[in-house]
Design a protein around this motif. Structure first.
Motif, PDB file in Angstrom:
ATOM      1  N   ASN A  15      -7.543  -0.979   9.885  1.00  0.00           N
ATOM      2  CA  ASN A  15      -7.264  -2.217  10.615  1.00  0.00           C
ATOM      3  C   ASN A  15      -7.331  -3.457   9.728  1.00  0.00           C
ATOM      4  N   THR A  16      -7.426  -3.265   8.422  1.00  0.00           N
ATOM      5  CA  THR A  16      -7.457  -4.401   7.507  1.00  0.00           C
ATOM      6  C   THR A  16      -6.101  -5.107   7.489  1.00  0.00           C
ATOM      7  N   LYS A  17      -6.153  -6.424   7.466  1.00  0.00           N
ATOM      8  CA  LYS A  17      -4.935  -7.240   7.365  1.00  0.00           C
ATOM      9  C   LYS A  17      -4.628  -7.473   5.889  1.00  0.00           C
ATOM     10  N   PHE A  18      -3.359  -7.319   5.521  1.00  0.00           N
ATOM     11  CA  PHE A  18      -2.916  -7.508   4.141  1.00  0.00           C
ATOM     12  C   PHE A  18      -1.799  -8.545   4.087  1.00  0.00           C
ATOM     13  N   GLY A  19      -1.791  -9.336   3.036  1.00  0.00           N
ATOM     14  CA  GLY A  19      -0.639 -10.186   2.781  1.00  0.00           C
ATOM     15  C   GLY A  19       0.564  -9.343   2.432  1.00  0.00           C
ATOM     16  N   ILE A  20       1.756  -9.792   2.875  1.00  0.00           N
ATOM     17  CA  ILE A  20       2.966  -8.998   2.605  1.00  0.00           C
ATOM     18  C   ILE A  20       4.031  -9.812   1.873  1.00  0.00           C
ATOM     19  N   ALA A  21       3.700 -11.018   1.395  1.00  0.00           N
ATOM     20  CA  ALA A  21       4.618 -11.802   0.576  1.00  0.00           C
ATOM     21  C   ALA A  21       6.000 -11.879   1.244  1.00  0.00           C
TER      22      ALA A  21
END
Length: 340
Positions: free
Chosen positions: A49-55
């Motif tokens: 459930n971690t949020k990641f940047g996706i550029a």
């Protein structure tokens, strides 16, 4: 598909991968894995459930937003940008259209052009990244530059063109671009763990982006704009990205006619690879076999795909500047073997 997770684990160890992976097919079978640290200093692990940047991976959200406004008759693909933002872009060729911006064929100048600037971080040596919180804040970086080529002449990847599309959304809706996307795309998809967060106000369970230098690992907080917008910088979870693909393909975000238009290649980039509206498309014999989005920033690598023949969706998100592509290829090789 769960049974092939050991192969994914071995590949992640080999690539020193930090991030999350989700693969889902029409039968709801999954590959679901997370690796590495979301916060190295606090020793917090990445989880599903971690949020990641996706550029730049979120340019597809911008394209959907524009297509929604076209369906509402607020503009057209052939609407000329000069009719909307002439005062903001004084050197713009009046023939630049919404279609040109969506397909990177506008010829307008960019604030980050890889032919001129090799390292994205070099931009912030003269422009403090913490001042860039809305699309309009980027205008001084490119609005007085000349056109690079005539509209429609060729494909040339352009971040500024998508920033301008975000300004169009704001002009026509009276909302910030980020608020429009959350309300009209994320909420419609059930993407409850996704958003355009400020780097100095990241919510719980968001991965810090990491860059390795001669000293060790550092965060990317001084290496990218403080808040994402129409050209990139959203944060999503793996599950939320799959939800986006499902709603897009099932015509929940756009009408049947507009969805079909959205999924048609618009400009050939090279043999077998085309670009549409915010989407890359791989084809053989004029048949698209892969729709995909990707994004790279310092401390960010991201690939997500939909494979129409198999009805399989994939999301690979990483809080390092590499790794997502390598893991995507491992998964694709497995899918080929499973379907052969």
């Amino acid at each position: 598909m769960i049974g092939i997770n050991p192969i994914i684990n071995q590949a992640a160890e080999r690539e020193n991968f930090s991030g999350a992976i989700l693969v889902k097919n029409s039968a709801d079978e999954h590959i679901r894995s997370a690796f590495g640290w979301s916060n190295r200093a606090e020793r917090l692990e990445n989880n599903f459930n971690t949020k990641f940047g996706i550029a730049s991976g979120c340019k597809v959200f911008t394209a959907v937003a524009i297509c929604q406004l076209i369906e509402e008759k607020k503009l057209q693909f052939d609407t000329q940008l000069g009719e909307l933002l002439a005062h903001d872009l004084p050197l713009l060729d009046p023939k630049v259209t919404i279609h040109h911006l969506l397909t990177h064929t506008s010829g307008m100048p960019d604030y980050f052009d890889e032919e001129e600037i090799e390292n994205f971080e070099d931009l912030w040596k003269t422009t403090p990244m913490y001042t860039l919180r809305q699309g309009r804040d980027f205008l001084p970086l490119f609005h007085n530059k000349p056109m690079k080529f005539k509209p429609g002449e060729k494909f040339h990847y352009n971040n500024a063109g998508y920033l301008v599309l975000g300004l169009v959304v704001e002009l026509l809706t009276g909302k910030t671009f980020q608020a429009y996307v959350v309300e009209n795309i994320f909420n419609h998809c059930g993407m409850d763990n996704s958003g355009y967060y400020e780097m100095d106000r990241l919510p719980e369970n968001t991965a810090m982006g990491y860059i390795q230098d001669e000293v060790g690992w550092k965060s990317n907080i001084y290496s990218i704009p403080v808040k994402g917008g129409a050209d990139g910088g959203a944060f999503v979870t793996a599950a939320d990205m799959i939800r986006f693909w499902e709603r897009l393909i099932d015509q929940k975000l756009l009408s049947e006619a507009m969805t079909n238009e959205f999924l048609i290649p618009k400009v050939q980039v090279k043999q077998g690879l085309s670009y549409g509206y915010g989407l890359w498309m791989n084809s053989e014999a004029d048949q698209v076999h892969k729709y995909h989005v990707m994004g790279y920033d310092p401390g960010v690598s991201f690939h997500s795909s939909y494979y129409p023949a198999e009805r399989v969706s994939l999301a690979v998100l990483s809080n390092r500047g590499s790794g997502a592509y390598e893991m995507m290829k491992v998964v694709e090789d497995l899918l080929i073997k499973l379907n052969s």
